[in-house]
Design a protein around this motif. Structure first.
Motif, PDB file in Angstrom:
ATOM      1  N   ASN A 259      96.202  64.081 -12.090  1.00  0.00           N
ATOM      2  CA  ASN A 259      97.159  65.017 -11.540  1.00  0.00           C
ATOM      3  C   ASN A 259      96.542  65.864 -10.424  1.00  0.00           C
ATOM      4  OD1 ASN A 259      99.694  66.236 -11.546  1.00  0.00           O
ATOM      5  ND2 ASN A 259      98.869  67.968 -12.675  1.00  0.00           N
TER       6      ASN A 259
ATOM      7  N   LEU B 123     100.807  58.234 -30.309  1.00  0.00           N
ATOM      8  CA  LEU B 123     101.798  59.288 -30.062  1.00  0.00           C
ATOM      9  C   LEU B 123     101.157  60.663 -30.199  1.00  0.00           C
ATOM     10  CD1 LEU B 123     104.685  60.223 -29.590  1.00  0.00           C
ATOM     11  CD2 LEU B 123     105.130  59.940 -32.013  1.00  0.00           C
ATOM     12  N   LEU B 126      98.702  61.608 -27.535  1.00  0.00           N
ATOM     13  CA  LEU B 126      99.387  62.035 -26.318  1.00  0.00           C
ATOM     14  C   LEU B 126      99.918  63.450 -26.470  1.00  0.00           C
ATOM     15  CD1 LEU B 126     101.453  58.865 -25.349  1.00  0.00           C
ATOM     16  CD2 LEU B 126      99.456  59.775 -24.214  1.00  0.00           C
ATOM     17  N   GLN B 131      95.703  68.548 -21.563  1.00  0.00           N
ATOM     18  CA  GLN B 131      96.234  68.788 -20.223  1.00  0.00           C
ATOM     19  C   GLN B 131      97.714  68.452 -20.111  1.00  0.00           C
ATOM     20  OE1 GLN B 131      93.666  66.094 -18.379  1.00  0.00           O
ATOM     21  NE2 GLN B 131      91.876  67.400 -18.557  1.00  0.00           N
ATOM     22  N   THR B 132      98.108  67.373 -20.755  1.00  0.00           N
ATOM     23  CA  THR B 132      99.477  66.916 -20.530  1.00  0.00           C
ATOM     24  C   THR B 132     100.324  66.949 -21.786  1.00  0.00           C
ATOM     25  OG1 THR B 132      98.830  64.671 -21.027  1.00  0.00           O
ATOM     26  CG2 THR B 132      98.726  65.325 -18.738  1.00  0.00           C
ATOM     27  N   LYS B 137     102.074  72.604 -24.136  1.00  0.00           N
ATOM     28  CA  LYS B 137     103.166  73.091 -23.283  1.00  0.00           C
ATOM     29  C   LYS B 137     104.107  73.962 -24.104  1.00  0.00           C
ATOM     30  CE  LYS B 137     101.930  71.004 -19.638  1.00  0.00           C
ATOM     31  NZ  LYS B 137     101.709  69.570 -19.731  1.00  0.00           N
TER      32      LYS B 137
ATOM     33  N   SER C  51     110.568  64.115 -28.957  1.00  0.00           N
ATOM     34  CA  SER C  51     109.688  64.422 -27.828  1.00  0.00           C
ATOM     35  C   SER C  51     109.248  63.145 -27.121  1.00  0.00           C
ATOM     36  CB  SER C  51     108.484  65.210 -28.335  1.00  0.00           C
ATOM     37  OG  SER C  51     107.423  65.118 -27.440  1.00  0.00           O
ATOM     38  N   MET C  52     108.956  62.117 -27.918  1.00  0.00           N
ATOM     39  CA  MET C  52     108.503  60.854 -27.353  1.00  0.00           C
ATOM     40  C   MET C  52     109.587  60.228 -26.484  1.00  0.00           C
ATOM     41  SD  MET C  52     108.503  57.730 -30.053  1.00  0.00           S
ATOM     42  CE  MET C  52     110.248  57.433 -30.267  1.00  0.00           C
ATOM     43  N   SER C  61     103.926  62.895 -13.068  1.00  0.00           N
ATOM     44  CA  SER C  61     103.578  64.219 -12.565  1.00  0.00           C
ATOM     45  C   SER C  61     104.299  65.299 -13.367  1.00  0.00           C
ATOM     46  CB  SER C  61     103.922  64.329 -11.082  1.00  0.00           C
ATOM     47  OG  SER C  61     105.236  63.889 -10.862  1.00  0.00           O
ATOM     48  N   ILE C  63     105.308  64.914 -16.556  1.00  0.00           N
ATOM     49  CA  ILE C  63     104.732  64.921 -17.906  1.00  0.00           C
ATOM     50  C   ILE C  63     103.485  65.790 -17.912  1.00  0.00           C
ATOM     51  CG2 ILE C  63     103.659  63.499 -19.683  1.00  0.00           C
ATOM     52  CD1 ILE C  63     105.414  61.190 -18.734  1.00  0.00           C
ATOM     53  N   ALA C  64     102.713  65.705 -16.820  1.00  0.00           N
ATOM     54  CA  ALA C  64     101.461  66.445 -16.779  1.00  0.00           C
ATOM     55  C   ALA C  64     101.683  67.939 -16.627  1.00  0.00           C
ATOM     56  CB  ALA C  64     100.588  65.923 -15.636  1.00  0.00           C
ATOM     57  N   LYS C  66     104.937  69.884 -17.032  1.00  0.00           N
ATOM     58  CA  LYS C  66     106.009  70.686 -17.638  1.00  0.00           C
ATOM     59  C   LYS C  66     106.224  70.356 -19.111  1.00  0.00           C
ATOM     60  CE  LYS C  66     108.522  70.326 -13.357  1.00  0.00           C
ATOM     61  NZ  LYS C  66     109.487  69.389 -12.816  1.00  0.00           N
ATOM     62  N   GLU C  74     113.483  58.615 -15.227  1.00  0.00           N
ATOM     63  CA  GLU C  74     112.438  57.692 -14.780  1.00  0.00           C
ATOM     64  C   GLU C  74     112.139  56.581 -15.779  1.00  0.00           C
ATOM     65  OE1 GLU C  74     110.351  57.820 -11.853  1.00  0.00           O
ATOM     66  OE2 GLU C  74     112.054  58.985 -11.159  1.00  0.00           O
ATOM     67  N   PHE C 261     100.957  58.099 -18.394  1.00  0.00           N
ATOM     68  CA  PHE C 261     101.561  58.538 -19.644  1.00  0.00           C
ATOM     69  C   PHE C 261     102.993  58.052 -19.798  1.00  0.00           C
ATOM     70  CE2 PHE C 261      97.844  60.806 -19.389  1.00  0.00           C
ATOM     71  CZ  PHE C 261      97.548  61.308 -20.631  1.00  0.00           C
ATOM     72  N   MET C 264     102.923  54.638 -21.214  1.00  0.00           N
ATOM     73  CA  MET C 264     102.473  54.665 -22.600  1.00  0.00           C
ATOM     74  C   MET C 264     103.593  55.108 -23.534  1.00  0.00           C
ATOM     75  SD  MET C 264      98.784  56.046 -23.585  1.00  0.00           S
ATOM     76  CE  MET C 264      98.165  56.838 -22.139  1.00  0.00           C
ATOM     77  N   TYR C 265     104.290  56.166 -23.118  1.00  0.00           N
ATOM     78  CA  TYR C 265     105.385  56.656 -23.955  1.00  0.00           C
ATOM     79  C   TYR C 265     106.463  55.594 -24.121  1.00  0.00           C
ATOM     80  CZ  TYR C 265     104.076  61.539 -24.688  1.00  0.00           C
ATOM     81  OH  TYR C 265     103.465  62.685 -25.127  1.00  0.00           O
TER      82      TYR C 265
END
Lengths: 427, 294, 297
Positions: A259, B123, B126, B131-132, B137, C51-52, C61, C63-64, C66, C74, C261, C264-265
């Motif tokens: 990122n 899962l 992640l 970070q993500t 969050k 969430s998944m 971008s 996902i990283a 927010k 997407e 990500f 992956m999700y």
């Protein structure tokens, strides 16, 4: 409803059955390849973990229309396990298999990789980047694997960002500003202060390993672990980087790292040349956005090597393939289409003044890569190198976070090494 | 002439034969072969060489293996205790008559159990990515923390997360086991207790729990065997800082199938077997002693 | 003495009254608390899946950066990147095939052996049964390295045989089916079958198996779930990507898309959603099966 499901299930089963049974009979399909020596025909199977090999196969088939190349791609980190398994069993073994730089050694020092020097590969590698050709050699010095590319790295920066925090976006000026770690630390402190801690000069203290790792002497000599003094010096440098927030603490290839390349929270990203796919280039938004500066020392990262299976029945054809990928023809094509850096110095030299990519605008990015790639010493890989290095990374990384003393780190490190390699002397 | 019943009895032998043949081929022979390999040095690139007890001697000095044993036990205890408490509480609640939507709740609680552990591991890795991941969050969103927490940077947080995933996956299954146990307790007992004026709490502690004890013990014993073999989900979550979430079977897998030290891996497999045997015997002994006391 | 008694009685009745009263006034609150707990736990069970799904439909971008609460647009893009390298649907089909065939084998041979142990008397029967129980103690990984080498010498690597055939020997299944045969197969039926001139195997197929159906369903659920999640063995014995079952593909996705990500999700979503749908259709059956199995096992 239930009937519908059972019908679906049944048809699924039938499909699976057929597909499951028709697995690879391809590897040993073509035994009768010997025609006259000029005609290149037959069928090759290649195993790889790298998607772009498909393009390589296509180009090869274009050049030799009578040859057929089947590429099997195994994504993910199970590839080497699978490869070893198939080599052991000796059935359905591919004619050519790809090896990652990280584990190449085990395979090229085994009975499975054919000796390419005997087949004439020395001639192909005469004009090669020194480190690239050295890595494919076994402990006796014979070539057993070759790569079609080099993978030099440099500092990638968003030009706008560089102007704001470094006062310039000129690659040469920036290269000069960061040609030593001491300078980087001082500059990093300033960036950190100017941005109120929001922006960092580099992404991770680990960049120090990435840059320094292949300038060091081998870890293991005559069955004894040796820790060069420079590693101790590097450790102190890293601690200083970490403690002064020179780095953003984003680990290499983590999500946040990816990122940061795009959003500019890190000014100088140490990236290998092949990592362009990390840049978010939707609607060409990244065009002319980036610049490339040199790191304190030249570094490279990764690399895909190709070996021929010793007992392959298509050795000649396989060697043709090796010849092809070490040729200027392919490497020029590869540079143009994917931006992967060539393994041949001559291809570098031909394109020095002309090669440009949209992302880097008008900058001749081959130049900094060429300069750094030449200065990386050529070293044979050895059985311990990569694994010991990764242990050092792990232990030293932990030590940096805990602000530990170097002696403690070395003690833990020796313990880890001894544990994995009981045959080594560590003291 | 023999009587027909004796004549037929040999069919019984034929009927159980396939099991023993299959077990011999796919179970016993590999186990014995592994034992042989554990006395050799074999890296997959060359043929096995007999080295006697070298691998076992190495194992006794292997601090990482001991660490892995410790990790496995810690993660197991961290997950089994809250898991059984929660499962028991929910089972008792769902066994109450006044609760509506019993089936819905049972189904929802059980659902995590049928999702592949590998998927759950990915899962959660992640979600807890510092970070993500959505967990950070979310916590930042509601103002609980200001900076993202680097979960997998702390040995104990990592272990808690791994244990949490395991607990989350299995509490529903244990709940169903407990519900089954509860349903087997005769309604008359409760009725009698109620007539005697016992409170709900009394009924729960004086009748339900003691009668449920065999089921609880059974669950505990089976979870020893399962818990000590923790593998897929932790593998996806990684080794953790300072190898703090490296479990025994992960170590076996990494040694044998990632570093290709097959022979040492075989020795590790035998060590794991002995450890599991040891703990199973302890729990069984413990549960027998309890029975005698009663 | 008497006074004492009455005091005890009084205090007893008093406390009894009090608890009853308290109960009435508190019963609403109590119920509320109970439902609150249930719903909270249900929420934590479902939230990761929600969430998944939401996350899988956003760009990397986002996902990283927010916290994502509502679906984005997407999904298709992420899906395409995933499908490019990992044939995940193929993995799905493979898993179904492996799981169904193994479960069928497992059920048939468990029932057969369980029936054999239950209804016949043969030499060393008790000893053999004990041996079966003993094998339940052996952890699965013990023989895995030897298993790999042995399958190699059988030329069975990279085929489904090593995954399917071992299902014939399931100790728990035999134990379970023996209990079931003991309790739900009356010996008279077998006798009547014999009088009708049926062979022993035919008796098993025609008379015993139908009676065992409910128990087979229960065992089937356990076997199905276990096999569906099988990870270590297929990862070791299969080389071809095309042959891999779903769990291995998911592990592949994880290492391949280390920074992607979104992809992956999507992979996780694909591995979960079909089970979710299947489960919500037959959850009653599964849950009663598991409950029954837990009790008998």
């Amino acid at each position: 409803m239930k009937k519908w499901i059972s019908v679906l299930l049944a048809s699924v089963l039938v499909v699976a059955l057929f597909a499951g049974c028709s697995n690879s009979e391809s590897a040993n399909a073509s035994n009768d390849k010997k025609g006259d020596s000029n005609k290149v025909e037959g069928k090759l199977t290649i195993w790889t973990f790298f998607g772009q090999v498909e393009d390589m196969a296509k180009e090869f088939e274009k050049k030799y229309p009578d040859a057929e190349v089947e590429v099997k791609i195994f994504p993910g980190d199970q590839y080497q396990t699978k490869l070893l398994n198939v080599l052991q069993t000796g059935r359905d073994v591919p004619d050519i298999f790809d090896l990652e730089r990280a584990y190449i050694d085990k395979f090229i020092n085994s009975k499975y990789a054919a000796n390419l020097s005997d087949m004439g590969a020395e001639a192909l590698l005469k004009d090669y980047v020194p480190y690239v050709q050295a890595l494919g050699r076994d402990s006796k010095g014979d070539v057993r694997a070759v790569s079609d590319h080099s993978s030099p790295g440099g500092f990638w920066y968003i030009k706008e960002n560089a102007k704001k925090y470094l006062g310039t976006d000129n690659p040469d000026e920036i290269s000069a500003m960061v040609d030593s770690w001491d300078k980087i630390i001082e500059l990093g402190k300033k960036v950190n202060k100017d941005s109120n801690g929001k922006v960092h000069l580099i992404s991770h203290y680990g960049d120090v390993y990435n840059v320094e790792a292949y300038h060091e002497k081998p870890w293991v000599k005559d069955g004894k672990l040796t820790i060069a003094n420079s590693w101790k010096k590097n450790y102190e440098i890293q601690k200083e980087i970490f403690n002064n927030d020179v780095d953003a603490k984003l680990e290499f290839f983590s999500a946040g790292w990816g990122n940061a390349i795009n959003d500019g929270s890190v000014v100088l990203n140490a990236m290998p040349a092949w990592a362009g796919f990390m840049v978010d280039n939707k609607d060409n938004s990244a065009n002319d956005k980036y610049g490339l500066a040199k790191t304190p020392k030249g570094f490279y990262m990764g690399g895909t090597y190709r070996s021929i299976y010793e007992k392959s029945e298509n050795k000649e054809l396989a060697y043709k393939f090796i010849e092809f990928i070490t040729s200027e023809e392919w490497q020029q094509h590869n540079l143009e289409t994917t931006g992967n850096m060539p393994g041949l110095l001559s291809v570098y030299e031909k394109n020095l003044e002309t090669f440009k990519t949209p992302m880097f605008g008008e900058q001749n990015i081959l130049k900094p890569y060429y300069e750094s790639v030449k200065e990386i010493p050529g070293m044979k890989s050895d059985k311990y190198g990569e694994e010991v290095l990764s242990k050092w990374r792990k232990v030293a990384g932990q030590g940096i976070k805990d602000n530990a003393d170097i002696d403690e780190v070395i003690k833990d490190f020796k313990k880890e090494v001894q544990n994995s390699f009981p045959e080594l002397k560590v003291d | 002439m023999r009587t027909s019943s004796i004549n037929k009895s040999k069919y019984g032998f034929y009927f159980v034969l396939p099991y023993f043949i299959a077990f011999l081929i796919f179970g016993l022979v590999p186990i014995i072969f592994s034992l042989y390999l554990s006395f050799t040095k074999w890296d997959g690139f060359s043929d096995p060489v007999f080295v006697g007890l070298d691998n076992y001697a190495r194992l006794l000095k292997d601090t990482f293996f001991f660490k892995a044993i410790g990790n496995t036990l810690i993660i197991w205890i961290l997950s089994i205790v809250p898991q059984l408490v929660l499962a028991l509480a929910l089972a008792m609640i769902l066994n109450e008559k006044f609760i509506r939507g019993k089936h819905f709740f049972r189904a929802v609680f059980y659902f995590p159990n049928i999702v592949t552990p590998v998927t759950l591991g990915v899962l959660f890795s992640l979600m807890f990515d510092w970070q993500t991941g959505s967990v950070n969050k979310f916590l930042m969103g509601i103002g609980l923390i200001d900076d993202p927490v680097n979960w997998f940077n702390s040995p104990w947080l990592s272990r808690f997360i791994v244990a949490g995933v395991i607990m989350w996956q299995y509490f529903g299954f244990n709940m169903l086991v407990f519900i089954a146990g509860l349903q087997s307790i005769s309604e008359e007992l409760y009725e009698a207790a109620r007539v005697d004026g016992a409170s709900k709490w009394d009924i729960a502690t004086k009748i339900t729990l003691p009668l449920l004890r065999p089921v609880l013990l059974f669950t505990f014993i089976t979870s020893v065997i399962g818990g000590l073999q923790l593998f897929d989900a932790p593998l996806m979550l990684g080794n953790g800082p300072d190898n703090s979430t490296l479990t025994m079977v992960m170590y076996l897998f990494q040694t044998a199938f990632q570093r290709f030290d097959y022979s040492y891996g075989a020795a590790i497999a035998y060590a794991i077997f002995i450890i599991i045997l040891f703990f199973s015997l302890i729990t069984m002994k413990f549960s027998k002693m309890n029975k005698v006391e009663q | 003495m008497k006074a004492n008694d009455s005091i005890v009685e009084k205090s007893f009745s008093f406390s009894k009254k009090k608890t009853k009263k308290e109960f009435n006034s508190k019963s609403f609150l109590g119920k509320f608390a109970v439902y609150f707990l249930l719903i909270a736990v249900a929420f934590t069970c479902l939230l990761p899946f929600y969430s998944m799904m939401v996350t899988s439909s956003h760009a990397n971008s986002d996902i990283a950066r927010k916290l994502l609460l509502v679906p984005g647009s997407e999904f298709i893009e992420n899906y395409k990147r995933l499908i490019d390298t990992v044939p995940i649907w193929r993995g799905f089909v493979n898993t179904v095939f492996i799981t169904v065939t193994s479960t069928v084998l497992n059920l048939y041979f468990s029932a057969l052996a369980g029936y054999g142990f239950s209804k016949y008397n043969f030499k060393y029967k008790n000893l053999l049964f004990l041996a079966v129980l003993g094998t339940m103690m052996i952890p699965g990984q013990l023989g895995i390295i030897g298993f790999f080498k042995l399958m190699d010498s059988f030329q069975m690597l990279n085929t489904y045989w090593p995954l399917i055939l071992p299902s014939i020997s399931n100790a728990f299944g035999i134990f379970f089916m023996k209990q079931m045969c003991d309790s739900s197969i009356p010996t008279e039926i077998l006798e009547s079958g014999r009088i009708d001139g049926c062979g022993e195997l035919k008796i098993f197929h025609r008379l015993v198996l139908p009676l065992l159906m409910p128990s087979l369903a229960t065992l089937g659920i356990f076997s199905f779930i276990g096999k569906w999640n099988d990870f270590l063995t297929p990862m070791i014995v299969l080389f071809d990507n095309e042959l891999q079952p779903l769990p291995v593909m998911i592990a592949m996705v994880k290492s391949q898309f280390s920074t992607d990500f979104g992809a992956m999700y999507v992979g996780i979503v694909i591995s979960v959603i079909p089970i979710l749908i299947f489960f919500s259709m037959v959850s009653k059956k599964i849950i009663s099966g598991v409950t029954a199995g837990a009790l008998k096992g």
